[in-house]
Motif scaffolding. Structure first.
Motif, PDB file in Angstrom:
ATOM      1  N   ARG A  67      42.677  32.128  59.128  1.00  0.00           N
ATOM      2  CA  ARG A  67      42.418  33.304  58.298  1.00  0.00           C
ATOM      3  C   ARG A  67      43.708  33.957  57.832  1.00  0.00           C
ATOM      4  NH1 ARG A  67      37.601  35.806  57.915  1.00  0.00           N
ATOM      5  NH2 ARG A  67      35.806  34.854  58.960  1.00  0.00           N
ATOM      6  N   ALA A  68      44.669  34.103  58.733  1.00  0.00           N
ATOM      7  CA  ALA A  68      45.934  34.746  58.380  1.00  0.00           C
ATOM      8  C   ALA A  68      46.704  33.910  57.353  1.00  0.00           C
ATOM      9  CB  ALA A  68      46.772  34.965  59.626  1.00  0.00           C
ATOM     10  N   GLU A  69      46.732  32.592  57.551  1.00  0.00           N
ATOM     11  CA  GLU A  69      47.460  31.736  56.608  1.00  0.00           C
ATOM     12  C   GLU A  69      46.805  31.736  55.237  1.00  0.00           C
ATOM     13  OE1 GLU A  69      49.086  27.126  56.196  1.00  0.00           O
ATOM     14  OE2 GLU A  69      48.082  27.789  58.047  1.00  0.00           O
ATOM     15  N   LEU A  70      45.476  31.667  55.208  1.00  0.00           N
ATOM     16  CA  LEU A  70      44.788  31.693  53.919  1.00  0.00           C
ATOM     17  C   LEU A  70      44.946  33.046  53.242  1.00  0.00           C
ATOM     18  CD1 LEU A  70      43.011  30.311  51.860  1.00  0.00           C
ATOM     19  CD2 LEU A  70      40.998  30.983  53.188  1.00  0.00           C
ATOM     20  N   ALA A  71      44.945  34.124  54.011  1.00  0.00           N
ATOM     21  CA  ALA A  71      45.153  35.454  53.421  1.00  0.00           C
ATOM     22  C   ALA A  71      46.539  35.564  52.794  1.00  0.00           C
ATOM     23  CB  ALA A  71      44.968  36.526  54.489  1.00  0.00           C
ATOM     24  N   ASP A  72      47.539  34.962  53.434  1.00  0.00           N
ATOM     25  CA  ASP A  72      48.888  34.970  52.866  1.00  0.00           C
ATOM     26  C   ASP A  72      48.911  34.250  51.525  1.00  0.00           C
ATOM     27  OD1 ASP A  72      51.566  35.434  52.621  1.00  0.00           O
ATOM     28  OD2 ASP A  72      52.193  33.965  54.119  1.00  0.00           O
ATOM     29  N   ILE A  73      48.194  33.133  51.423  1.00  0.00           N
ATOM     30  CA  ILE A  73      48.110  32.410  50.151  1.00  0.00           C
ATOM     31  C   ILE A  73      47.394  33.251  49.101  1.00  0.00           C
ATOM     32  CG2 ILE A  73      47.128  30.383  49.016  1.00  0.00           C
ATOM     33  CD1 ILE A  73      47.555  28.838  51.596  1.00  0.00           C
ATOM     34  N   LYS A 130      47.471  37.054  44.208  1.00  0.00           N
ATOM     35  CA  LYS A 130      47.022  38.398  43.826  1.00  0.00           C
ATOM     36  C   LYS A 130      45.501  38.557  43.950  1.00  0.00           C
ATOM     37  CE  LYS A 130      50.918  39.169  40.707  1.00  0.00           C
ATOM     38  NZ  LYS A 130      51.671  39.903  41.724  1.00  0.00           N
ATOM     39  N   ARG A 131      44.911  37.857  44.862  1.00  0.00           N
ATOM     40  CA  ARG A 131      43.480  37.994  45.148  1.00  0.00           C
ATOM     41  C   ARG A 131      43.356  38.858  46.400  1.00  0.00           C
ATOM     42  NH1 ARG A 131      41.696  31.714  44.462  1.00  0.00           N
ATOM     43  NH2 ARG A 131      39.686  32.506  45.239  1.00  0.00           N
ATOM     44  N   TYR A 132      43.613  40.140  46.195  1.00  0.00           N
ATOM     45  CA  TYR A 132      43.781  41.060  47.319  1.00  0.00           C
ATOM     46  C   TYR A 132      42.477  41.321  48.058  1.00  0.00           C
ATOM     47  CZ  TYR A 132      48.241  41.898  44.983  1.00  0.00           C
ATOM     48  OH  TYR A 132      49.471  41.742  44.407  1.00  0.00           O
ATOM     49  N   ALA A 133      41.384  41.447  47.335  1.00  0.00           N
ATOM     50  CA  ALA A 133      40.110  41.738  47.993  1.00  0.00           C
ATOM     51  C   ALA A 133      39.720  40.609  48.939  1.00  0.00           C
ATOM     52  CB  ALA A 133      39.022  41.966  46.951  1.00  0.00           C
ATOM     53  N   GLU A 134      39.965  39.367  48.541  1.00  0.00           N
ATOM     54  CA  GLU A 134      39.664  38.239  49.418  1.00  0.00           C
ATOM     55  C   GLU A 134      40.545  38.278  50.660  1.00  0.00           C
ATOM     56  OE1 GLU A 134      39.414  34.394  47.667  1.00  0.00           O
ATOM     57  OE2 GLU A 134      38.708  35.176  45.742  1.00  0.00           O
ATOM     58  N   ALA A 135      41.801  38.660  50.481  1.00  0.00           N
ATOM     59  CA  ALA A 135      42.702  38.748  51.630  1.00  0.00           C
ATOM     60  C   ALA A 135      42.226  39.813  52.614  1.00  0.00           C
ATOM     61  CB  ALA A 135      44.126  39.052  51.156  1.00  0.00           C
ATOM     62  N   VAL A 136      41.704  40.923  52.102  1.00  0.00           N
ATOM     63  CA  VAL A 136      41.165  41.957  52.993  1.00  0.00           C
ATOM     64  C   VAL A 136      39.994  41.404  53.806  1.00  0.00           C
ATOM     65  CG1 VAL A 136      39.936  44.155  53.048  1.00  0.00           C
ATOM     66  CG2 VAL A 136      41.944  43.901  51.596  1.00  0.00           C
ATOM     67  N   ASP A 137      39.088  40.699  53.126  1.00  0.00           N
ATOM     68  CA  ASP A 137      37.927  40.139  53.820  1.00  0.00           C
ATOM     69  C   ASP A 137      38.343  39.114  54.874  1.00  0.00           C
ATOM     70  OD1 ASP A 137      36.289  41.697  52.248  1.00  0.00           O
ATOM     71  OD2 ASP A 137      35.955  40.129  50.749  1.00  0.00           O
ATOM     72  N   LEU A 138      39.426  38.405  54.625  1.00  0.00           N
ATOM     73  CA  LEU A 138      39.879  37.406  55.580  1.00  0.00           C
ATOM     74  C   LEU A 138      40.549  38.033  56.800  1.00  0.00           C
ATOM     75  CD1 LEU A 138      41.351  34.803  53.073  1.00  0.00           C
ATOM     76  CD2 LEU A 138      39.474  34.356  54.653  1.00  0.00           C
ATOM     77  N   LEU A 139      41.313  39.095  56.589  1.00  0.00           N
ATOM     78  CA  LEU A 139      42.129  39.656  57.665  1.00  0.00           C
ATOM     79  C   LEU A 139      41.421  40.746  58.460  1.00  0.00           C
ATOM     80  CD1 LEU A 139      45.606  39.852  55.909  1.00  0.00           C
ATOM     81  CD2 LEU A 139      45.008  38.454  57.883  1.00  0.00           C
ATOM     82  N   ALA A 158      44.213  45.901  46.668  1.00  0.00           N
ATOM     83  CA  ALA A 158      42.786  46.052  46.381  1.00  0.00           C
ATOM     84  C   ALA A 158      42.424  47.453  45.913  1.00  0.00           C
ATOM     85  CB  ALA A 158      41.968  45.683  47.619  1.00  0.00           C
ATOM     86  N   GLY A 159      43.382  48.386  45.943  1.00  0.00           N
ATOM     87  CA  GLY A 159      43.129  49.728  45.447  1.00  0.00           C
ATOM     88  C   GLY A 159      42.877  50.780  46.504  1.00  0.00           C
ATOM     89  N   ASP A 160      42.941  50.406  47.787  1.00  0.00           N
ATOM     90  CA  ASP A 160      42.727  51.371  48.870  1.00  0.00           C
ATOM     91  C   ASP A 160      44.104  51.759  49.425  1.00  0.00           C
ATOM     92  OD1 ASP A 160      41.886  52.913  50.969  1.00  0.00           O
ATOM     93  OD2 ASP A 160      40.313  51.536  51.619  1.00  0.00           O
TER      94      ASP A 160
END
Length: 264
Positions: free
Chosen positions: A62-68, A73-82, A106-108
């Protein structure tokens, strides 16, 4: 146009032109992103996504995929992963930093700033000031000019040769109405770029050209002139004379009815 004359196919000529441009770029300025690196990252992201589907509790994947995803610039997906990693007790500086940047993108902003505060508390010099760099970038985006200036100035104290940091700071100064200071900061960014090692110049080229946009405009003008000269030369290339072709009326004749009505 020249390639089309040689190949006879506009589509094949376009494909060859793209390949030639990428090949020339890899051995010269390296302006375009590496297609091989992008393909490897895409493949790795697919592998990690498959791993998470089979094992949703694999926090390292999850952490590695969130870094990718942050790089894409797919920030919302990174939030869901982390977010599940943080809920599971991963409160290390890497997780806090990545999730803080993801929330900012993601705007937060409040959650992002809070997580970056926690990351800075654990390691204030994390990645040589990366926390302040991201704070400055997103604060500028959100219009917090004072906060962005403070964060970027702290970042430049740690990483004085950063071209990106100086360009971002110059944008903050320009928005604050400090035109002279903004220009001086852009000039300093260009000087840092010119004296940097070759590998670092390759990495900072886009930011350096933002500091001095006249350079890419000059290159574009030269390219347009060369294209114009090539098009002019192509149109005036000597062509072989082609024998005229004559077309006859190929309507069938009534060979059997040579005499017409008189033959009767």
């Amino acid at each position: 146009m020249g390639l089309t004359l040689l190949t006879g196919s506009p589509l094949l000529s376009l494909a060859l032109l793209v390949v030639l441009l990428f090949a020339a770029d890899r051995f010269t300025l390296q302006l375009f992103p590496s297609p091989v690196r992008a393909l490897k990252r895409w493949q790795r992201a697919g592998e990690l996504a498959g791993t998470i589907l089979t094992n949703t509790h694999d926090r390292r994947a999850r952490a590695e995929l969130a870094d990718i995803r942050l790089g894409q610039k797919r920030y919302a997906e990174a939030v869901d992963l982390l977010r599940p990693n943080l809920d599971a007790g991963d409160d290390d500086v890497d997780t806090l930093y990545l999730l803080g940047v993801a929330y900012l993108g993601a705007g937060d902003a409040p959650k992002g700033e809070l997580l970056l505060d926690e990351a800075a508390r654990l390691d204030a010099d994390y990645r040589q000031g990366a926390i302040d760099l991201e704070r400055g970038r997103f604060r500028l985006q959100y219009g917090d000019l004072k906060g962005a200036r403070e964060a970027l100035e702290r970042f430049l104290q740690v990483r004085q040769g950063s071209v990106e940091g100086r360009v971002l700071l110059s944008r903050v100064l320009a928005k604050e109405g400090l035109a002279a200071e903004a220009k001086a900061t852009r000039d300093a960014a260009w000087r840092e770029y010119t004296v940097a090692p070759r590998f670092q110049r390759r990495r900072d080229r886009w930011w350096a050209w933002r500091a001095r946009p006249s350079r890419p405009l000059t290159y574009a003008a030269v390219a347009l002139v060369m294209m114009g000269v090539g098009a002019y030369a192509t149109r005036h290339l000597p062509t072989h004379d082609v024998a005229p072709r004559y077309y006859y009326d190929e309507a069938p004749y009534a060979a059997e009815d040579l005499g017409g009505d008189d033959a009767e």
